[in-house]
Scaffold this active site. Structure first.
Site, mmCIF file in Angstrom:
data_model
loop_
_atom_site.group_PDB
_atom_site.id
_atom_site.type_symbol
_atom_site.label_atom_id
_atom_site.label_comp_id
_atom_site.label_asym_id
_atom_site.label_seq_id
_atom_site.Cartn_x
_atom_site.Cartn_y
_atom_site.Cartn_z
ATOM 1 N N ALA A 1 -4.486 -1.158 7.414
ATOM 2 C CA ALA A 1 -4.269 0.274 7.639
ATOM 3 C C ALA A 1 -4.355 0.947 6.281
ATOM 4 O O ALA A 1 -4.189 0.306 5.245
ATOM 5 C CB ALA A 1 -2.899 0.501 8.259
ATOM 6 N N GLY B 1 -3.758 -4.604 9.204
ATOM 7 C CA GLY B 1 -4.361 -3.966 10.370
ATOM 8 C C GLY B 1 -5.795 -4.411 10.609
ATOM 9 O O GLY B 1 -6.271 -4.379 11.748
ATOM 10 N N GLU C 1 -5.397 -7.478 12.525
ATOM 11 C CA GLU C 1 -4.885 -7.102 13.852
ATOM 12 C C GLU C 1 -5.995 -6.513 14.710
ATOM 13 O O GLU C 1 -6.098 -6.803 15.902
ATOM 14 C CB GLU C 1 -3.737 -6.095 13.696
ATOM 15 N N GLU D 1 1.774 -7.600 5.199
ATOM 16 C CA GLU D 1 2.627 -6.401 5.250
ATOM 17 C C GLU D 1 3.950 -6.568 4.523
ATOM 18 O O GLU D 1 4.475 -5.617 3.942
ATOM 19 C CB GLU D 1 2.870 -5.985 6.711
HETATM 20 N N1 DAK Z 1 -5.319 1.119 2.129
HETATM 21 C C1 DAK Z 1 -5.818 2.048 1.307
HETATM 22 N N2 DAK Z 1 -6.661 1.765 0.295
HETATM 23 C C2 DAK Z 1 -7.004 0.479 0.105
HETATM 24 C C3 DAK Z 1 -6.524 -0.545 0.937
HETATM 25 C C4 DAK Z 1 -5.639 -0.202 2.010
HETATM 26 N N3 DAK Z 1 -5.170 -1.090 2.883
HETATM 27 N N4 DAK Z 1 -7.044 -1.727 0.508
HETATM 28 C C5 DAK Z 1 -7.816 -1.423 -0.550
HETATM 29 N N5 DAK Z 1 -7.799 -0.108 -0.796
HETATM 30 C C6 DAK Z 1 -8.502 0.630 -1.838
HETATM 31 C C7 DAK Z 1 -7.865 0.413 -3.188
HETATM 32 O O1 DAK Z 1 -6.752 1.261 -3.353
HETATM 33 C C8 DAK Z 1 -9.007 0.745 -4.106
HETATM 34 O O2 DAK Z 1 -9.126 2.140 -4.174
HETATM 35 P P1 DAK Z 1 -9.238 2.910 -5.599
HETATM 36 O O3 DAK Z 1 -8.058 2.470 -6.387
HETATM 37 O O4 DAK Z 1 -10.545 2.400 -6.164
HETATM 38 O O5 DAK Z 1 -9.262 4.356 -5.246
HETATM 39 C C9 DAK Z 1 -10.215 0.231 -3.352
HETATM 40 O O6 DAK Z 1 -9.808 0.114 -1.997
HETATM 41 C C10 DAK Z 1 -10.649 -1.157 -3.818
HETATM 42 O O7 DAK Z 1 -9.521 -1.998 -3.770
HETATM 43 P P2 DAK Z 1 -9.082 -2.915 -5.002
HETATM 44 O O8 DAK Z 1 -9.434 -2.288 -6.294
HETATM 45 O O9 DAK Z 1 -7.670 -3.280 -4.771
HETATM 46 O O10 DAK Z 1 -10.055 -4.156 -4.766
HETATM 47 P P3 DAK Z 1 -9.794 -5.685 -5.145
HETATM 48 O O11 DAK Z 1 -11.089 -6.352 -4.857
HETATM 49 O O12 DAK Z 1 -9.213 -5.795 -6.520
HETATM 50 O O13 DAK Z 1 -8.673 -6.191 -4.121
HETATM 51 C C11 DAK Z 1 -7.673 -6.450 -1.918
HETATM 52 C C12 DAK Z 1 -8.969 -6.264 -2.753
HETATM 53 C C13 DAK Z 1 -8.063 -6.375 -0.448
HETATM 54 C C14 DAK Z 1 -7.064 -7.832 -2.215
HETATM 55 C C15 DAK Z 1 -6.646 -5.350 -2.287
HETATM 56 O O14 DAK Z 1 -7.307 -4.087 -2.202
HETATM 57 C C16 DAK Z 1 -5.461 -5.303 -1.385
HETATM 58 O O15 DAK Z 1 -4.536 -6.107 -1.522
HETATM 59 N N6 DAK Z 1 -5.428 -4.335 -0.436
HETATM 60 C C17 DAK Z 1 -4.281 -4.109 0.419
HETATM 61 C C18 DAK Z 1 -4.173 -5.168 1.476
HETATM 62 C C19 DAK Z 1 -2.974 -4.961 2.374
HETATM 63 O O16 DAK Z 1 -1.800 -5.045 1.969
HETATM 64 N N7 DAK Z 1 -3.227 -4.671 3.661
HETATM 65 C C20 DAK Z 1 -2.194 -4.490 4.640
HETATM 66 C C21 DAK Z 1 -1.860 -3.038 4.752
HETATM 67 S S1 DAK Z 1 -0.550 -2.699 5.923
HETATM 68 C C22 DAK Z 1 0.101 0.166 13.190
HETATM 69 C C23 DAK Z 1 -1.227 0.032 12.876
HETATM 70 C C24 DAK Z 1 -1.609 -0.691 11.765
HETATM 71 C C25 DAK Z 1 -0.701 -1.217 10.913
HETATM 72 C C26 DAK Z 1 0.630 -1.081 11.221
HETATM 73 C C27 DAK Z 1 1.014 -0.386 12.365
HETATM 74 N N8 DAK Z 1 0.529 0.865 14.369
HETATM 75 C C28 DAK Z 1 -0.473 1.363 15.319
HETATM 76 C C29 DAK Z 1 1.883 0.997 14.750
HETATM 77 C C30 DAK Z 1 -1.173 -1.940 9.737
HETATM 78 C C31 DAK Z 1 -0.589 -2.054 8.550
HETATM 79 C C32 DAK Z 1 -1.347 -2.613 7.395
HETATM 80 O O17 DAK Z 1 -2.475 -2.984 7.511
#
Ligand code: DAK
Length: 259
Positions: free
Chosen positions: A66, A110, A113, A133
C-alpha cells in the site's frame, strides 16, 4: 478504453491484461491505483470478449505495498468511518472471471495481499514475497494474515508476518503460495498464454469450477464436497456439457456456446 494514470490496460485476444504502472513508487498501491484497478476489472468483467484476466507489475516490482506515504496519516476513526477502502481492495478477490497474478520482483505487504486475491499466482524467478507491515508499526490489513496462512500454513505464515522475512520464488512454489515459477523474461507472455487457454474453454463451466475451488476456503470439507456436488450436477444443465462430451465421443474439438 477508459484513460488511466496508474495502470495500463489492454486486451490480448480474450485475455484482459492489467499492468500496475507507478514505476517511481514501485507500484505502491495508492487509492487512485486501487480505484483504477477496480474500474479496469469492472470493464473486463462486463466484456463478453474477455475470458480471463491477468494482473501484473514491472520487472522490479509487482507492488511494494500500500502507499505508505498516503497511509501514514490515517486515523482509527477515519479508517473506520470510511471502511478504509476495503471494498476497493477486495475487488480482485470478488472477480467472477478467472484471474491470474503474474508477479516479478517485489510483492510486499499489500502487493503480496493483492497477488493472493487472484485465483493463482505465476511467479517470475525474481519474485519476492513478504508481509513486512510489522516493520512500519502495523499489521497486514488486506487479508494477508488469513490468505497467507491458508496458502502456506501457520508456521511459515507466522514467521513471515512476525519477522517480515521475504520468501523467494523457489520457496514460494515449494510452500504452495505460487503455482509455478517462470523465467522473468517469459512471465507475462506465459501468464497470457495460460489465460488464453482458460478463456478458450466454456466460460460458465470455468466459472463454476472456480466457485467450487473457492468453496474449499469458506467451508468444512463435508460442506465443500456438497457444494462441489451441487455445482457438478448444475453443469449437466448447460449446453456446453452436452457439447463437450459429444465432441469427445466424436473425436473433435468442442464448439463452446457459453450456455
Ligand atoms: N509506499 C510508498 N512509496 C513507496 C513504497 C510504498 N509501499 N515502496 C517504495 N516506495 C517508493 C520509495 O519511497 C521511493 O520513492 P522516492 O523516495 O524515490 O520518492 C521509491 O518507491 C523507490 O523505493 P526505494 O528507494 O526504497 O527502492 P529500493 O530499491 O531501495 O527498495 C523496497 C525497495 C521495496 C525494499 C523498499 O522501497 C521498501 O521497503 N518499500 C516498502 C515496503 C513495505 O513496507 N511495504 C508494506 C507497506 S504496508 C488495507 C489495504 C492494504 C494494506 C493494509 C490495509 N486495507 C484495505 C484495510 C497494506 C499495507 C502495506 O502494504
Amino acid at each position: 478504453m477508459a484513460a488511466y494514470d496508474t495502470i495500463l490496460v489492454e486486451a490480448r485476444g480474450a485475455v484482459g491484461l492489467i499492468t500496475l504502472n507507478r514505476p517511481k513508487a514501485l507500484n505502491a498501491l495508492s487509492d487512485q491505483l486501487m480505484t483504477e484497478l477496480g474500474r479496469a476489472l469492472d470493464g473486463f468483467e462486463a466484456d463478453d470478449a474477455i475470458g480471463a484476466i491477468v494482473v501484473t507489475g514491472s520487472d522490479k516490482a509487482f507492488a511494494a505495498g500500500a502507499d505508505i506515504k498516503e497511509a501514514a496519516g490515517f486515523t482509527f476513526i477515519g479508517a473506520h468511518k470510511a471502511n478504509f477502502i476495503t471494498a476497493k481492495w477486495e475487488r480482485l478477490a470478488a472477480c467472477r472471471k478467472p484471474t491470474i497474478a503474474a508477479v516479478a520482483g517485489y510483492a510486499l505487504g499489500g502487493g503480496c495481499e493483492l497477488a493472493m486475491m487472484a485465483d493463482f499466482i505465476l511467479a517470475a524467478d525474481t519474485a519476492q514475497f513478504a508481509l513486512p507491515e510489522v516493520t512500519i508499526g502495523t499489521i497486514p490489513g488486506a487479508g494477508g494474515t488469513q490468505r497467507l496462512t491458508r496458502l502456506v500454513g501457520k508456521s511459515k505464515a507466522m514467521e513471515m508476518v512476525l519477522s517480515a522475512r521475504r520468501m523467494d520464488a523457489v520457496e514460494a512454489e515449494r510452500a504452495g503460495l505460487v503455482s509455478r515459477v517462470i523465467p522473468a523474461a517469459e512471465l507475462v507472455d506465459e501468464a497470457v498464454r495460460v489465460g488464453e487457454r482458460i478463456a478458450a474453454l466454456s466460460r460458465p463451466i470455468v466459472m463454476m469450477a472456480k466457485d467450487a475451488v473457492n468453496a474449499a476456503y469458506e467451508t468444512t470439507l463435508a460442506e465443500g464436497v456438497k457444494v462441489e456436488r451441487r455445482i457438478f450436477y448444475a453443469t449437466f444443465a448447460t449446453e456446453d456439457q452436452k457439447e463437450g462430451m459429444t465432441a469427445f465421443a466424436e473425436k473433435r474439438h468442442a464448439d463452446w456456446k457459453n450456455r
